[in-house]
Motif scaffolding. Structure first.
Motif, mmCIF file in Angstrom:
data_model
loop_
_atom_site.group_PDB
_atom_site.id
_atom_site.type_symbol
_atom_site.label_atom_id
_atom_site.label_comp_id
_atom_site.label_asym_id
_atom_site.label_seq_id
_atom_site.Cartn_x
_atom_site.Cartn_y
_atom_site.Cartn_z
ATOM 1 N N ALA A 278 6.611 18.154 -6.782
ATOM 2 C CA ALA A 278 6.403 18.212 -5.334
ATOM 3 C C ALA A 278 4.921 18.120 -4.984
ATOM 4 C CB ALA A 278 7.008 19.501 -4.772
ATOM 5 N N TYR A 279 4.088 18.750 -5.787
ATOM 6 C CA TYR A 279 2.640 18.700 -5.523
ATOM 7 C C TYR A 279 2.143 17.256 -5.555
ATOM 8 C CZ TYR A 279 -2.377 19.194 -6.041
ATOM 9 O OH TYR A 279 -3.732 19.059 -5.866
ATOM 10 N N ILE A 280 2.541 16.499 -6.568
ATOM 11 C CA ILE A 280 2.063 15.116 -6.687
ATOM 12 C C ILE A 280 2.679 14.232 -5.610
ATOM 13 C CG2 ILE A 280 2.213 13.073 -8.178
ATOM 14 C CD1 ILE A 280 1.618 14.913 -10.537
ATOM 15 N N LEU A 281 3.938 14.456 -5.290
ATOM 16 C CA LEU A 281 4.553 13.692 -4.202
ATOM 17 C C LEU A 281 3.839 13.953 -2.882
ATOM 18 C CD1 LEU A 281 8.294 14.248 -5.166
ATOM 19 C CD2 LEU A 281 7.068 12.062 -5.225
ATOM 20 N N ALA A 282 3.475 15.212 -2.651
ATOM 21 C CA ALA A 282 2.765 15.549 -1.412
ATOM 22 C C ALA A 282 1.363 14.967 -1.406
ATOM 23 C CB ALA A 282 2.724 17.070 -1.245
ATOM 24 N N ARG A 283 0.635 15.106 -2.508
ATOM 25 C CA ARG A 283 -0.746 14.616 -2.578
ATOM 26 C C ARG A 283 -0.812 13.101 -2.446
ATOM 27 N NH1 ARG A 283 -4.775 15.512 -1.451
ATOM 28 N NH2 ARG A 283 -6.098 14.989 -3.215
ATOM 29 N N SER A 284 0.149 12.413 -3.044
ATOM 30 C CA SER A 284 0.116 10.946 -3.022
ATOM 31 C C SER A 284 0.669 10.382 -1.720
ATOM 32 C CB SER A 284 0.935 10.391 -4.196
ATOM 33 O OG SER A 284 2.307 10.712 -4.051
ATOM 34 N N GLY A 285 1.423 11.183 -0.974
ATOM 35 C CA GLY A 285 2.070 10.671 0.222
ATOM 36 C C GLY A 285 3.151 9.662 -0.099
ATOM 37 N N GLY B 283 0.785 -1.225 0.000
ATOM 38 C CA GLY B 283 0.000 0.000 0.000
ATOM 39 C C GLY B 283 0.818 1.275 0.000
ATOM 40 N N ASP B 284 2.134 1.176 0.262
ATOM 41 C CA ASP B 284 2.977 2.377 0.237
ATOM 42 C C ASP B 284 3.080 2.912 -1.184
ATOM 43 O OD1 ASP B 284 3.508 2.359 2.927
ATOM 44 O OD2 ASP B 284 5.430 1.312 2.741
ATOM 45 N N ARG B 285 3.001 4.230 -1.324
ATOM 46 C CA ARG B 285 3.163 4.834 -2.632
ATOM 47 C C ARG B 285 4.644 5.080 -2.908
ATOM 48 N NH1 ARG B 285 -0.622 5.069 0.702
ATOM 49 N NH2 ARG B 285 -0.343 7.283 1.229
ATOM 50 N N VAL B 286 5.060 4.702 -4.114
ATOM 51 C CA VAL B 286 6.440 4.893 -4.549
ATOM 52 C C VAL B 286 6.410 5.619 -5.886
ATOM 53 C CG1 VAL B 286 8.621 3.788 -5.168
ATOM 54 C CG2 VAL B 286 7.170 2.782 -3.376
ATOM 55 N N ALA B 287 7.108 6.753 -5.962
ATOM 56 C CA ALA B 287 7.096 7.565 -7.177
ATOM 57 C C ALA B 287 8.266 7.180 -8.090
ATOM 58 C CB ALA B 287 7.159 9.044 -6.823
ATOM 59 N N LEU B 288 8.040 7.356 -9.385
ATOM 60 C CA LEU B 288 9.042 7.033 -10.395
ATOM 61 C C LEU B 288 9.124 8.194 -11.368
ATOM 62 C CD1 LEU B 288 10.987 5.074 -11.752
ATOM 63 C CD2 LEU B 288 9.018 3.853 -12.702
ATOM 64 N N TRP B 289 10.308 8.825 -11.411
ATOM 65 C CA TRP B 289 10.496 10.037 -12.216
ATOM 66 C C TRP B 289 11.643 9.772 -13.174
ATOM 67 C CZ3 TRP B 289 11.465 15.494 -9.587
ATOM 68 C CH2 TRP B 289 11.093 16.515 -10.490
ATOM 69 N N ALA B 290 11.333 9.267 -14.344
ATOM 70 C CA ALA B 290 12.371 8.853 -15.281
ATOM 71 C C ALA B 290 11.760 8.683 -16.680
ATOM 72 C CB ALA B 290 13.000 7.530 -14.823
ATOM 73 N N PRO B 291 12.593 8.685 -17.707
ATOM 74 C CA PRO B 291 12.102 8.485 -19.071
ATOM 75 C C PRO B 291 11.908 7.005 -19.384
ATOM 76 C CG PRO B 291 14.468 8.766 -19.109
ATOM 77 C CD PRO B 291 14.046 8.961 -17.669
ATOM 78 N N ASN B 292 11.307 6.718 -20.528
ATOM 79 C CA ASN B 292 11.188 5.339 -20.994
ATOM 80 C C ASN B 292 12.566 4.689 -21.041
ATOM 81 O OD1 ASN B 292 8.574 6.135 -21.451
ATOM 82 N ND2 ASN B 292 8.495 5.520 -23.593
ATOM 83 N N GLY B 293 12.653 3.487 -20.531
ATOM 84 C CA GLY B 293 13.917 2.757 -20.537
ATOM 85 C C GLY B 293 13.769 1.482 -19.742
ATOM 86 N N TRP B 294 14.791 0.626 -19.806
ATOM 87 C CA TRP B 294 14.671 -0.667 -19.119
ATOM 88 C C TRP B 294 14.565 -0.491 -17.606
ATOM 89 C CZ3 TRP B 294 18.114 -2.724 -15.578
ATOM 90 C CH2 TRP B 294 19.380 -2.142 -15.494
ATOM 91 N N ARG B 295 15.239 0.522 -17.047
ATOM 92 C CA ARG B 295 15.141 0.726 -15.605
ATOM 93 C C ARG B 295 13.745 1.182 -15.207
ATOM 94 N NH1 ARG B 295 20.505 2.623 -16.422
ATOM 95 N NH2 ARG B 295 22.059 1.429 -15.253
#
Length: 499
Positions: free
Chosen positions: A97-104, A57-69
């Motif tokens: 920052a807004y989305i990171l804050a809203r999503s927790g 249930g923990d939210r984890v953000a991913l900030w990256a372009p298309n790629g294998w990683r």
């Protein structure tokens, strides 16, 4: 379990590793992962996240372009029981920052420095105005190997109706909202999508659509895993690179927006590349020129060219054309509802409503916005205006917010755009309403001329006069090099109006 029967994404990854072991799953430059390799890397990523304290249930953000990683990270997050929160690579610090804050979000995986973007520094600069107290861990891709080296067993058990991701809306009508989507929705819907798109085992899919939106992730990564296709991610759309990838990797499936195809068709180097492997194109927009569909079939000899319609809140898809539809149907409609989904229009021409298993659970931590979007009978109010023909095929005519009134008559920009886009000298067009003393508002068209074509406002005006009622006619045509777009690629009509 067969991949097509999997109803959680971890089960899908495991089924792919078992059934397509030595088939290529991801090809990204020098990195070539088989389905067995991908399964192993996803397991390592999930265990690395568990070692960092990520629980179900923990939210984890991913900030990256298309790629294998990106692919390994996204699948690892949900395999650890986490909820994926993708961030647009065009975002600046305050937007992210807004989305990171809203999503927790508790943890952020980030390709810091992509295209010179100082993502982490941008977040730090935005912290005073938009703090992200839940975010306690940031893992740059530069530390990927060290991150992956430490793991622990994953205790989380993932079920089909658990949340798999929060995709935030583009925010064209206000602050972004997080659409809650489940494992079952993502897998079940894209079984239907991939069947209608004729995606099959052994296909090679060029993933140009950004994975941070549902078209890229769900109609790309998830659909390929379901069918045993190979994903070839492209981080940044660039026509020469796309043409070279199609040739070198023998790409068979290439979904994307209309501008992708027109750019390829008109590029001077197109004939220098062997594009004969291409078989399937899937696109979607309110304005798709018939001539583009005809050219894809005639000049590139594609077997299947489809248009589709959906939105984040419908898990990315609600309607699709069928493979045997004619070019006029493909260009002027978005197809009929996919199996198991209902679509209706409020009135003869009104708001498009969607109901079915693909409709989001709601907006994360926002019951008021959820109640506004989904009524008591389960219908999702899309905010789009459209009509249904006798076959049940949908045609989107506009967004409710973009309609303007000319002398008492409702004018819908998308309808006008569809006409102008068919002119052979037009590559792209956007129409907005602007103030007029006599009529209240009138249409203004911003036009991106097609490469090698001269811009002639008088010719465009005459062309429209033969095809549109007088009140719909643009009173001015403005040439532009490109249309302004937000971070999700949607045309910013507000920017055009301000001009």
């Amino acid at each position: 379990m067969e991949p097509l029967d999997a109803r959680t994404i971890p089960d899908l990854v495991r089924a792919g590793a078992a059934h397509h072991r030595e088939r290529e799953a991801v090809v990204d430059g020098d990195v070539r992962l088989t389905y067995a390799d991908l399964g192993a890397e996803v397991t390592r990523c999930a265990e690395a996240l568990a070692a960092r304290g990520i629980a179900k249930g923990d939210r984890v953000a991913l900030w990256a372009p298309n790629g294998w990683r990106w692919i390994v990270a996204a699948l690892g997050i949900v395999s650890a029981g986490g909820v994926l929160v993708p961030l647009n690579t065009r975002f600046k610090g305050p937007e992210a920052a807004y989305i990171l804050a809203r999503s927790g979000a508790r943890l952020l995986l980030v390709d810091d420095g992509f295209l010179g973007n100082r993502y982490v520094a941008g977040l730090a600069e935005a912290a005073a105005e938009t703090p992200t107290p839940a975010l306690t861990d940031i893992v740059p891709f530069a530390e990927w190997d060290r991150f992956m080296a430490v793991g622990k067993d994953v205790d989380a058990v993932v079920y089909p109706d658990d949340l798999s991701d929060l995709f935030f809306t583009s925010g064209t009508t206000g602050r972004p909202k997080g659409a809650m989507l489940t494992h079952r929705q993502s897998t079940e819907l894209y079984v239907a999508w991939s069947e209608l798109a004729r995606l099959r085992e052994g296909d090679r899919y060029l993933l140009v659509n950004p994975c941070f939106n549902t078209f890229g992730y769900k109609a790309g990564v998830i659909a390929c895993l379901l069918r045993g296709a190979t994903i070839v991610p492209q981080a940044v759309f660039d026509v020469p690179t796309t043409l070279e990838l199609v040739r070198r990797e023998r790409i068979t499936v290439l979904p994307g927006p209309p501008t992708l195809y027109t750019s390829m068709l008109d590029h001077p180097e197109r004939n220098d590349h062997d594009l004969s492997s291409l078989r399937v194109a899937v696109t979607g927009a309110t304005t798709v020129p018939v001539v583009m569909i005809e050219r894809l079939r005639a000049e590139l000899a594609l077997e299947t060219v489809l248009t589709a319609y959906g939105l984040t809140e419908s898990c990315g898809t609600a309607t699709m054309c069928r493979p045997d539809d004619d070019p006029l149907t493909v260009a002027t409609t978005c197809g009929a509802a996919v199996p198991g989904v209902e679509v209706r229009v409020d009135g003869t021409s009104g708001e498009v409503l969607v109901r079915g298993y693909n409709v989001m659970r709601g907006y994360f931590d926002d019951p008021a916005a959820t109640a506004d979007a989904i009524d008591a009978e389960g219908w999702l109010h899309t905010g789009d205006v459209g009509v249904l023909d006798e076959r049940g095929y949908l045609r989107i005519t506009d967004r409710l917010k973009d309609m303007f009134i000319v002398g008492g008559f409702n004018a819908y920009p998308a309808e006008i755009e569809q006409v102008i886009a068919r002119h052979p000298a037009v590559a792209e067009v956007a129409v907005v309403g602007v103030p007029d003393e006599r009529l209240g508002e009138v249409a203004r068209a911003f036009v991106v001329p097609r490469a090698g074509s001269a811009f002639d406002p008088a010719d465009l005006a005459a062309y429209c006069k033969d095809r549109l009622a007088n009140y719909k006619l643009p009173r001015s045509f403005v040439p532009v090099e490109a249309l302004p777009r937000n971070a999700s690629g949607k045309v910013l009509k507000t920017t055009l109006r301000s001009r």
